[in-house]
Design an enzyme around this catalytic site. Structure first.
Site, PDB file in Angstrom:
ATOM      1  N   GLU A 218      -5.751   0.847   5.308  1.00 54.39           N
ATOM      2  CA  GLU A 218      -7.086   1.036   4.922  1.00 54.39           C
ATOM      3  C   GLU A 218      -7.111   2.316   4.362  1.00 54.39           C
ATOM      4  OE1 GLU A 218     -11.023   1.134   7.934  1.00 54.39           O
ATOM      5  OE2 GLU A 218      -9.172   1.580   8.830  1.00 54.39           O
TER       6      GLU A 218
ATOM      7  N   LYS B  53     -14.308  -5.259   5.304  1.00 54.46           N
ATOM      8  CA  LYS B  53     -14.791  -5.156   6.693  1.00 54.46           C
ATOM      9  C   LYS B  53     -15.837  -5.757   7.288  1.00 54.46           C
ATOM     10  CE  LYS B  53     -13.256  -1.544  10.162  1.00 54.46           C
ATOM     11  NZ  LYS B  53     -13.107  -0.197  10.181  1.00 54.46           N
TER      12      LYS B  53
ATOM     13  N   CYS C 200      -8.436  -2.955  10.517  1.00 57.12           N
ATOM     14  CA  CYS C 200      -8.762  -1.848  11.674  1.00 57.12           C
ATOM     15  C   CYS C 200      -9.453  -2.452  12.772  1.00 57.12           C
ATOM     16  CB  CYS C 200      -9.199  -0.710  10.993  1.00 57.12           C
ATOM     17  SG  CYS C 200      -8.776   0.972  12.136  1.00 57.12           S
TER      18      CYS C 200
END
Length: 267
Positions: free
Chosen positions: A40, A106, A142
């Protein structure tokens, strides 16, 4: 399938970071990797103002990643930032290479441990999967790792593996949580979980509370065991993912088949 996890440390300059992506992709390709996964925020590290550097998926940074993938014959997955409504950005994974062109925004934003990603980032709307040489793989970023529903959705869509890119925040117990969560998500969905993070930039913390990475990238098997792992420093992790093992584990550990979602639905 051989994949590579490129645990590097990126800075605030997208052009310099693209050179790192090229260097590490070529190293991975020389080692026989078919898929190369970067962390990321590969485009620019957290702690950097994101809106001024965000680019669309047809912009120069993404096109640079496409060129690298094309020249090396690999599929490259890397974290970048794309423009979103309201002056915010999307925390995007680009996945590109021969036969593959996709992007994932995300879904779960990191409003935790004193950091508020939602102040500057807009949430994605749904899961994304890619197919490489007949192997289906989900994409995740993440903080997504704390939400098992996404990984089960990948498995329900036919994924044998999930590729997760992170820039994990430092702090007491965070390294232990990272490994625990990666192993749990692999076992929840009985998939290979390949989780690559930014390497520790040296202090373990970036500007303010920005999550700039702790390293410890790893590959967990579909039975939840760690098969490969790195330390905190930059490094390239190579792993061969056995798709047949996913079927074997799902026969033995039938958590997907034994679910009873109707129990949790209330009228």
């Amino acid at each position: 399938m051989r994949i590579a996890l490129s645990q590097l440390t990126t800075g605030p300059d997208p052009a310099k970071n693209l050179l790192l992506v090229e260097e590490w992709t070529r190293r991975a390709a020389d080692a026989g990797a078919r898929v190369v996964v970067f962390p990321e925020a590969s485009m620019a590290c957290f702690g950097t103002p994101l809106a001024p550097l965000a680019e669309p998926l047809d912009g120069p940074w993404a096109d640079g990643v496409r060129r690298i993938a094309r020249e090396t014959g690999t599929v490259v997955v890397a974290g970048m930032f794309t423009p979103a409504d309201g002056g915010r950005v999307a925390n995007t994974l680009i996945a590109t290479g021969p036969g593959v062109e996709a992007s994932y925004d995300k879904i779960h934003l990191y409003d935790a441990f004193g950091f508020r990603e939602s102040d500057t980032v807009a949430a994605g709307r749904g899961p994304v999967l890619i197919d490489v040489d007949g192997v289906r793989m989900g994409l995740a970023t993440c903080y997504d790792i704390r939400f098992p529903e996404l990984f089960r959705a990948h498995a329900d869509a036919g994924a044998a593996a999930v590729l997760l890119a992170a820039s994990w925040g430092a702090g007491p117990g965070k390294a232990e949580q990272w490994e625990l969560l990666a192993r749990a998500r692999a076992l929840d969905a009985t998939v290979w979980l390949a989780a690559v993070g930014q390497a520790d930039p040296g202090t373990g913390a970036g500007p303010g509370s920005a999550p700039t990475g702790i390293g410890h990238s790893l590959v967990a098997g579909p039975d939840g065991t760690v098969r490969h792992a790195l330390g905190a420093e930059p490094g390239l992790l190579l792993a061969d993912l056995g798709v047949d093992e996913v079927d074997e584990v799902r026969r033995r550990i039938s958590v997907l088949a034994n679910r009873r979602p109707e129990v949790w639905v209330r009228g």
